[in-house]
Write a protein that holds these residues in place. Structure first.
Motif, PDB file in Angstrom:
ATOM      1  N   PRO A 204      -2.504   8.088 -13.926  1.00 55.66           N
ATOM      2  CA  PRO A 204      -1.864   8.494 -12.626  1.00 55.66           C
ATOM      3  C   PRO A 204      -0.731   9.633 -12.989  1.00 55.66           C
ATOM      4  CG  PRO A 204      -1.875   5.875 -12.798  1.00 55.66           C
ATOM      5  CD  PRO A 204      -2.270   6.493 -14.243  1.00 55.66           C
ATOM      6  N   ARG A 208      -1.514  12.925 -10.893  1.00 60.69           N
ATOM      7  CA  ARG A 208      -0.455  13.630  -9.883  1.00 60.69           C
ATOM      8  C   ARG A 208      -0.284  15.079 -10.501  1.00 60.69           C
ATOM      9  NH1 ARG A 208       1.526   8.004  -9.795  1.00 60.69           N
ATOM     10  NH2 ARG A 208       2.602   8.398 -11.716  1.00 60.69           N
ATOM     11  N   ASP A 219      -1.505  14.537  -3.278  1.00 60.77           N
ATOM     12  CA  ASP A 219      -1.803  13.260  -2.266  1.00 60.77           C
ATOM     13  C   ASP A 219      -3.265  13.035  -2.649  1.00 60.77           C
ATOM     14  OD1 ASP A 219      -2.985  12.178  -0.229  1.00 60.77           O
ATOM     15  OD2 ASP A 219      -1.720  13.518   1.148  1.00 60.77           O
ATOM     16  N   SER A 220      -3.526  11.612  -2.865  1.00 57.81           N
ATOM     17  CA  SER A 220      -4.776  11.424  -3.512  1.00 57.81           C
ATOM     18  C   SER A 220      -5.843  11.256  -2.368  1.00 57.81           C
ATOM     19  CB  SER A 220      -4.802   9.801  -4.024  1.00 57.81           C
ATOM     20  OG  SER A 220      -4.283   9.083  -3.165  1.00 57.81           O
ATOM     21  N   ARG A 230     -11.508   5.908  -2.524  1.00 61.13           N
ATOM     22  CA  ARG A 230     -10.586   5.677  -1.775  1.00 61.13           C
ATOM     23  C   ARG A 230     -11.188   5.238  -0.415  1.00 61.13           C
ATOM     24  NH1 ARG A 230      -6.028   4.555  -2.306  1.00 61.13           N
ATOM     25  NH2 ARG A 230      -5.378   6.366  -3.242  1.00 61.13           N
ATOM     26  N   THR A 245      -2.473   9.712   0.929  1.00 64.73           N
ATOM     27  CA  THR A 245      -1.889   8.432   0.371  1.00 64.73           C
ATOM     28  C   THR A 245      -1.428   8.951  -1.267  1.00 64.73           C
ATOM     29  OG1 THR A 245      -3.599   7.090   1.312  1.00 64.73           O
ATOM     30  CG2 THR A 245      -2.455   6.142  -0.456  1.00 64.73           C
ATOM     31  N   ALA A 246      -0.500   8.248  -1.838  1.00 66.33           N
ATOM     32  CA  ALA A 246       0.116   8.674  -3.178  1.00 66.33           C
ATOM     33  C   ALA A 246      -0.877   8.277  -4.037  1.00 66.33           C
ATOM     34  CB  ALA A 246       1.317   8.206  -3.488  1.00 66.33           C
ATOM     35  N   TRP A 247      -0.679   8.649  -5.463  1.00 66.09           N
ATOM     36  CA  TRP A 247      -1.577   8.082  -6.512  1.00 66.09           C
ATOM     37  C   TRP A 247      -0.712   6.789  -7.127  1.00 66.09           C
ATOM     38  CZ3 TRP A 247      -6.135  10.455  -8.324  1.00 66.09           C
ATOM     39  CH2 TRP A 247      -6.270  11.786  -7.781  1.00 66.09           C
ATOM     40  N   GLU A 248      -1.155   5.856  -6.449  1.00 69.78           N
ATOM     41  CA  GLU A 248      -0.207   4.832  -6.610  1.00 69.78           C
ATOM     42  C   GLU A 248      -0.222   3.873  -7.884  1.00 69.78           C
ATOM     43  OE1 GLU A 248      -3.311   4.488  -4.939  1.00 69.78           O
ATOM     44  OE2 GLU A 248      -2.975   3.774  -2.793  1.00 69.78           O
ATOM     45  N   ASN A 250       0.960   3.065 -11.422  1.00 67.16           N
ATOM     46  CA  ASN A 250       2.022   3.706 -12.423  1.00 67.16           C
ATOM     47  C   ASN A 250       1.524   3.646 -13.651  1.00 67.16           C
ATOM     48  OD1 ASN A 250       2.557   1.154 -13.472  1.00 67.16           O
ATOM     49  ND2 ASN A 250       3.587   0.566 -11.630  1.00 67.16           N
ATOM     50  N   ALA A 270      -4.715   0.674  -7.123  1.00 64.72           N
ATOM     51  CA  ALA A 270      -3.743   0.479  -6.070  1.00 64.72           C
ATOM     52  C   ALA A 270      -2.952  -0.956  -6.260  1.00 64.72           C
ATOM     53  CB  ALA A 270      -4.191   0.416  -4.740  1.00 64.72           C
ATOM     54  N   THR A 273       0.856  -1.045  -8.705  1.00 62.01           N
ATOM     55  CA  THR A 273       2.227  -0.943  -8.372  1.00 62.01           C
ATOM     56  C   THR A 273       2.793  -2.071  -8.293  1.00 62.01           C
ATOM     57  OG1 THR A 273       1.522  -1.190  -5.985  1.00 62.01           O
ATOM     58  CG2 THR A 273       1.581   0.905  -6.727  1.00 62.01           C
TER      59      THR A 273
END
Length: 295
Positions: A204, A208, A219-220, A230, A245-248, A250, A270, A273
């Protein structure tokens, strides 16, 4: 007999002053900070190398292939479809799209083609689903053979025969490989319609970084660099121009690649997180991204 201490003896027995202790602690803090910053600088330099000397070079090679052949990768020269791997598709029930026998009663648009969307790679690499949901069928055409046949030089990658791969370390120090493929996405695909470069095996953090480099917007869902698989918006009017949506996922969640543990799987980034193991020795979850091509 009474003796007198010399000034030298008094100086030898004297301890550190508060000022000297403060200076020592400040120096130690600077050293520790420099080490931490140095690691970040080294990682950013590696990410920059992956973006500029690998992904960008593959983009240039793809563009050169198009200019030299007059068509996109794996397409028919005599009857182009402008779809990656177009030579493997069929049209209006014809045996092969390159001949276009029959089918004059329908328009030559993607909706009238079959066997579309197969990705062109140099071998399977990661198994389907290992680096995210949404993997397509592997084409019978080989990426490396197509570029060599056209006389287009590929980036060095991992070395001769593995130009489509690049090895790097994730944030936990585990060796990780990026793989490049190309495919055509049908209209309505959330990761972008048309021809795309498929980058498999991104952490991730790296995704990013590359998103920021490529289109300036990490922004993913939006822009030219998006995550594969997605879920699309629900079609409501409010979703048409909603924020992306963010690149959730981590960089501390384990991936369940080739294991049967309870760590967060690559197919559900997703969830990374909040769930999954968070040990420093675990492999970081990996993702697949699509970079939308101009041709």
């Amino acid at each position: 007999m009474r003796t007198h201490r010399t000034p030298l003896a008094r100086r030898i027995q004297r301890g550190f002053t508060l000022v000297e202790m403060a200076i020592v602690l400040a120096v130690i803090g600077l050293i520790i900070g420099a080490i931490a910053v140095g690691k970040d600088v080294q990682r950013n330099a590696e990410y920059q190398k992956i973006a500029n000397k690998f992904a960008m070079q593959w983009k240039a090679a793809y563009d050169q292939y198009y200019q030299r052949n007059g068509g996109v990768l794996g397409d028919c020269q005599q009857a182009p479809t402008y779809m990656v791997n177009g030579a493997q598709t069929t049209f209006a029930g014809a045996a092969a799209v390159c001949t276009r026998t029959g089918g004059s009663a329908v328009a030559g648009i993607p909706e009238n083609f079959a066997n579309t969307g197969f990705k062109i790679c140099n071998g399977q690499g990661y198994a389907p689903g290992q680096t995210g949901a949404g993997d397509t069928t592997l084409s019978s055409q080989n990426l490396r053979e197509l570029f060599n046949r056209a006389g287009v030089r590929m980036p060095p990658g991992r070395g001769e025969g593995q130009e489509d791969r690049y090895l790097y370390q994730d944030t936990n120090g585990n060796a990780t490989e990026v793989q490049v493929c190309f495919q055509w996405n049908p209209p309505g695909t959330t990761s972008g319609a048309g021809n795309v470069m498929v980058l498999r095996g991104l952490t991730p953090d790296l995704a990013r970084f590359m998103d920021q480099v490529i289109d300036g917007k990490p922004d993913s869902r939006e822009g030219r660099f998006r995550i594969q698989g997605r879920v699309a918006h629900n079609g409501g009017a409010a979703d048409a121009n909603a924020p992306g949506t963010a690149w959730e996922a981590n960089n501390t969640i384990a991936s369940s690649i080739q294991t049967s543990d309870a760590a967060t799987g690559a197919a559900t980034p997703a969830a990374a997180t909040a769930t999954g193991r968070q040990f420093d020795e675990d492999r970081v979850v990996l993702l697949t991204a699509h970079w939308i091509m101009e041709e």
